[in-house]
Design an enzyme around this catalytic site. Structure first.
Site, PDB file in Angstrom:
ATOM      1  N   SER A  33       0.821  -1.219   0.000  1.00  0.00           N
ATOM      2  CA  SER A  33       0.000   0.000   0.000  1.00  0.00           C
ATOM      3  C   SER A  33       0.849   1.261   0.000  1.00  0.00           C
ATOM      4  O   SER A  33       1.729   1.424   0.838  1.00  0.00           O
ATOM      5  CB  SER A  33      -0.884   0.049   1.245  1.00  0.00           C
ATOM      6  OG  SER A  33      -1.639  -1.121   1.352  1.00  0.00           O
ATOM      7  N   HIS A  64      -4.452   0.357  -5.635  1.00  0.00           N
ATOM      8  CA  HIS A  64      -3.557  -0.689  -6.130  1.00  0.00           C
ATOM      9  C   HIS A  64      -3.702  -0.735  -7.645  1.00  0.00           C
ATOM     10  O   HIS A  64      -4.785  -0.975  -8.163  1.00  0.00           O
ATOM     11  CB  HIS A  64      -3.918  -2.053  -5.541  1.00  0.00           C
ATOM     12  CG  HIS A  64      -3.610  -2.172  -4.080  1.00  0.00           C
ATOM     13  ND1 HIS A  64      -2.517  -2.857  -3.613  1.00  0.00           N
ATOM     14  CD2 HIS A  64      -4.243  -1.680  -3.003  1.00  0.00           C
ATOM     15  CE1 HIS A  64      -2.506  -2.778  -2.285  1.00  0.00           C
ATOM     16  NE2 HIS A  64      -3.541  -2.074  -1.896  1.00  0.00           N
ATOM     17  N   HIS A  86      -5.148  -9.749  -2.142  1.00  0.00           N
ATOM     18  CA  HIS A  86      -5.161 -10.173  -0.737  1.00  0.00           C
ATOM     19  C   HIS A  86      -6.176 -11.288  -0.513  1.00  0.00           C
ATOM     20  O   HIS A  86      -7.149 -11.401  -1.268  1.00  0.00           O
ATOM     21  CB  HIS A  86      -5.529  -8.993   0.169  1.00  0.00           C
ATOM     22  CG  HIS A  86      -4.614  -7.816   0.044  1.00  0.00           C
ATOM     23  ND1 HIS A  86      -4.742  -6.874  -0.961  1.00  0.00           N
ATOM     24  CD2 HIS A  86      -3.547  -7.440   0.787  1.00  0.00           C
ATOM     25  CE1 HIS A  86      -3.786  -5.968  -0.823  1.00  0.00           C
ATOM     26  NE2 HIS A  86      -3.048  -6.283   0.224  1.00  0.00           N
ATOM     27  N   TYR A  88      -8.386 -11.336   1.770  1.00  0.00           N
ATOM     28  CA  TYR A  88      -9.705 -10.788   2.147  1.00  0.00           C
ATOM     29  C   TYR A  88     -10.550 -10.389   0.944  1.00  0.00           C
ATOM     30  O   TYR A  88     -11.749 -10.163   1.059  1.00  0.00           O
ATOM     31  CB  TYR A  88      -9.561  -9.612   3.125  1.00  0.00           C
ATOM     32  CG  TYR A  88      -8.756  -8.429   2.618  1.00  0.00           C
ATOM     33  CD1 TYR A  88      -9.271  -7.557   1.674  1.00  0.00           C
ATOM     34  CD2 TYR A  88      -7.476  -8.195   3.108  1.00  0.00           C
ATOM     35  CE1 TYR A  88      -8.528  -6.478   1.205  1.00  0.00           C
ATOM     36  CE2 TYR A  88      -6.724  -7.126   2.658  1.00  0.00           C
ATOM     37  CZ  TYR A  88      -7.258  -6.270   1.703  1.00  0.00           C
ATOM     38  OH  TYR A  88      -6.516  -5.221   1.244  1.00  0.00           O
ATOM     39  N   GLU A  89      -9.930 -10.311  -0.233  1.00  0.00           N
ATOM     40  CA  GLU A  89     -10.706 -10.020  -1.442  1.00  0.00           C
ATOM     41  C   GLU A  89     -11.451 -11.258  -1.930  1.00  0.00           C
ATOM     42  O   GLU A  89     -12.250 -11.177  -2.864  1.00  0.00           O
ATOM     43  CB  GLU A  89      -9.780  -9.510  -2.547  1.00  0.00           C
ATOM     44  CG  GLU A  89      -9.155  -8.153  -2.228  1.00  0.00           C
ATOM     45  CD  GLU A  89      -8.139  -7.735  -3.275  1.00  0.00           C
ATOM     46  OE1 GLU A  89      -8.547  -7.374  -4.390  1.00  0.00           O
ATOM     47  OE2 GLU A  89      -6.927  -7.792  -2.976  1.00  0.00           O
ATOM     48  N   ALA A 116       2.117  -2.564   4.385  1.00  0.00           N
ATOM     49  CA  ALA A 116       1.721  -1.671   5.466  1.00  0.00           C
ATOM     50  C   ALA A 116       1.254  -2.550   6.615  1.00  0.00           C
ATOM     51  O   ALA A 116       0.627  -3.586   6.379  1.00  0.00           O
ATOM     52  CB  ALA A 116       0.584  -0.761   5.009  1.00  0.00           C
ATOM     53  N   MET A 214      -2.138  -7.872   6.601  1.00  0.00           N
ATOM     54  CA  MET A 214      -3.027  -8.829   5.928  1.00  0.00           C
ATOM     55  C   MET A 214      -2.434  -9.378   4.630  1.00  0.00           C
ATOM     56  O   MET A 214      -3.168  -9.732   3.710  1.00  0.00           O
ATOM     57  CB  MET A 214      -4.369  -8.145   5.636  1.00  0.00           C
ATOM     58  CG  MET A 214      -5.030  -7.532   6.861  1.00  0.00           C
ATOM     59  SD  MET A 214      -6.483  -6.569   6.411  1.00  0.00           S
ATOM     60  CE  MET A 214      -6.781  -5.643   7.938  1.00  0.00           C
ATOM     61  N   SER A 215      -1.115  -9.450   4.551  1.00  0.00           N
ATOM     62  CA  SER A 215      -0.497  -9.868   3.282  1.00  0.00           C
ATOM     63  C   SER A 215       0.804 -10.606   3.532  1.00  0.00           C
ATOM     64  O   SER A 215       1.041 -11.131   4.621  1.00  0.00           O
ATOM     65  CB  SER A 215      -0.240  -8.618   2.421  1.00  0.00           C
ATOM     66  OG  SER A 215       0.749  -7.807   3.015  1.00  0.00           O
ATOM     67  N   ASN A 238       0.318   2.561  11.665  1.00  0.00           N
ATOM     68  CA  ASN A 238      -0.549   2.911  12.806  1.00  0.00           C
ATOM     69  C   ASN A 238      -0.191   2.002  13.976  1.00  0.00           C
ATOM     70  O   ASN A 238       0.395   0.933  13.785  1.00  0.00           O
ATOM     71  CB  ASN A 238      -2.026   2.684  12.422  1.00  0.00           C
ATOM     72  CG  ASN A 238      -2.280   1.262  11.953  1.00  0.00           C
ATOM     73  OD1 ASN A 238      -1.971   0.904  10.804  1.00  0.00           O
ATOM     74  ND2 ASN A 238      -2.790   0.427  12.833  1.00  0.00           N
ATOM     75  N   HIS A 250      -8.585   3.179   7.344  1.00  0.00           N
ATOM     76  CA  HIS A 250      -7.748   2.984   6.160  1.00  0.00           C
ATOM     77  C   HIS A 250      -7.085   4.301   5.758  1.00  0.00           C
ATOM     78  O   HIS A 250      -5.956   4.307   5.246  1.00  0.00           O
ATOM     79  CB  HIS A 250      -8.606   2.419   5.015  1.00  0.00           C
ATOM     80  CG  HIS A 250      -7.822   2.071   3.788  1.00  0.00           C
ATOM     81  ND1 HIS A 250      -6.777   1.167   3.794  1.00  0.00           N
ATOM     82  CD2 HIS A 250      -7.916   2.509   2.506  1.00  0.00           C
ATOM     83  CE1 HIS A 250      -6.267   1.075   2.581  1.00  0.00           C
ATOM     84  NE2 HIS A 250      -6.934   1.881   1.780  1.00  0.00           N
TER      85      HIS A 250
HETATM   86  N1  HPA Z   1      -3.762  -4.357  11.181  1.00  0.00           N
HETATM   87  C1  HPA Z   1      -3.741  -5.132  10.071  1.00  0.00           C
HETATM   88  N2  HPA Z   1      -3.317  -4.703   8.898  1.00  0.00           N
HETATM   89  C2  HPA Z   1      -2.884  -3.434   8.815  1.00  0.00           C
HETATM   90  C3  HPA Z   1      -2.898  -2.572   9.917  1.00  0.00           C
HETATM   91  C4  HPA Z   1      -3.358  -3.065  11.169  1.00  0.00           C
HETATM   92  O1  HPA Z   1      -3.391  -2.364  12.198  1.00  0.00           O
HETATM   93  N3  HPA Z   1      -2.402  -1.366   9.482  1.00  0.00           N
HETATM   94  C5  HPA Z   1      -2.116  -1.526   8.165  1.00  0.00           C
HETATM   95  N4  HPA Z   1      -2.410  -2.764   7.749  1.00  0.00           N
END
Ligand code: HPA
Length: 283
Positions: A33, A64, A86, A88-89, A116, A214-215, A238, A250
């Site tokens: 990302s 993306h 990903h 989750y898609e 990320a 998540m990747s 974050n 996001h």
């Molecule tokens: N959790 C999961 N995936 C993420 C996060 C998070 O806090 N930040 C960016 N991708």
């Protein structure tokens, strides 16, 4: 996994090879990302839409791009994925990992995989870069599930050095020389698409995680399966859920990724320079 998968990877790689001319990428880049723009800076480049490559999974996530870019940066011939899919898609782990197999099939002996991630270390501020030392796989699907195809690699791949120690030492030295702060830690892959609950974040901290996202894990697994070396770098966008008590969004993730982009790109560029100079033993 199955013979079909090998044939699909071969078909995709054959198509890309035809379009890339005399370029011979030795390094694959999977850009997370906010980092996709790095591929736009490759010199003497050719770009191929994922849509044109046989069997390539397509990303629907905003921001993306969905192109393979083959070109040079700092002397290193790279094949870069601008955008990735990903779990989750709705894709399987095998589909998520398919492009990574193609990069290795094209001749990339090292993959640099970025993402990320949320920070599990309470003291790490958003914007921290973390070199991945190891991972914990909490995904509910596995890229190697099913029959094994020995043409890719062994049934039971060793993961002791999933993130090549020699390359990690090189990356740390490179970051230090460039004056770029770099933490090192364990990445935990979660399926998403929800961010974690605060209780899950506590669990991941207890398990020994330093960052969660998540990747990455499916691609790292198949790269290792095929004998390629991996460098993984997370941008901590974050603090993970519950650490500050603020809601996650996001927008925060993309804002931080944007803010750090120039530094992250400089680090990647320096790493590529080192790879091209052969300052690390490969193979
Ligand atoms: N959790 C999961 N995936 C993420 C996060 C998070 O806090 N930040 C960016 N991708």
């Amino acid at each position: 996994m199955s013979a079909d998968q090998f044939e699909r990877v071969t078909a995709a790689a054959d198509y890309v090879r035809e379009r890339m001319g005399a370029r011979r990428p030795k390094t694959g880049l999977i850009l997370g990302s906010g980092l996709g723009g790095f591929a736009d800076g490759l010199e003497d480049a050719v770009a191929i839409d994922y849509a044109d490559i046989p069997h390539f999974p397509r990303s629907a996530v905003h921001g993306h791009k969905g192109r393979l870019v083959i070109g040079t940066r700092n002397g290193a011939m790279c094949v870069a994925m601008q955008g990735r899919v990903h779990l989750y898609e709705g894709h399987t782990a095998q589909a998520v990992a398919f492009p990574a197999r193609v990069l290795v099939a094209l001749g990339a002996s090292t993959l640099i995989i970025t993402n990320a991630a949320g920070g599990l270390q309470a003291s790490w501020e958003p914007g921290t870069l973390m070199l991945i030392r190891d991972h914990i796989d909490m995904l509910r699907d596995h890229a190697l599930r099913g029959p094994n195809d020995e043409r890719f690699g062994p049934r039971f791949p060793d993961m002791t050095r999933a993130y090549c120690p020699t390359l990690r030492a090189m990356v740390k030295a490179t970051a230090q020389a460039a004056g770029i702060a770099l933490q090192e830690g364990v990445y935990v892959a979660m399926p998403g698409p929800c961010y974690e609950t605060p209780a899950e974040v506590k669990m991941l901290q207890v398990l020994g995680g330093d960052a969660t996202g998540m990747s990455t894990v499916p691609e790292v697994v198949v790269a290792n399966h095929m004998g390629a070396k991996v460098i993984g770098i997370s941008c901590i966008t974050n603090k993970a859920a519950g650490i500050t008590g603020e809601a996650l969004s996001h927008d925060e993730v993309t804002e931080t990724a944007d803010r750090v982009r120039a530094t992250f790109e400089r680090l990647l560029s320096e790493i590529l320079g080192k790879l091209s100079a052969g300052e690390n033993p490969r193979g």
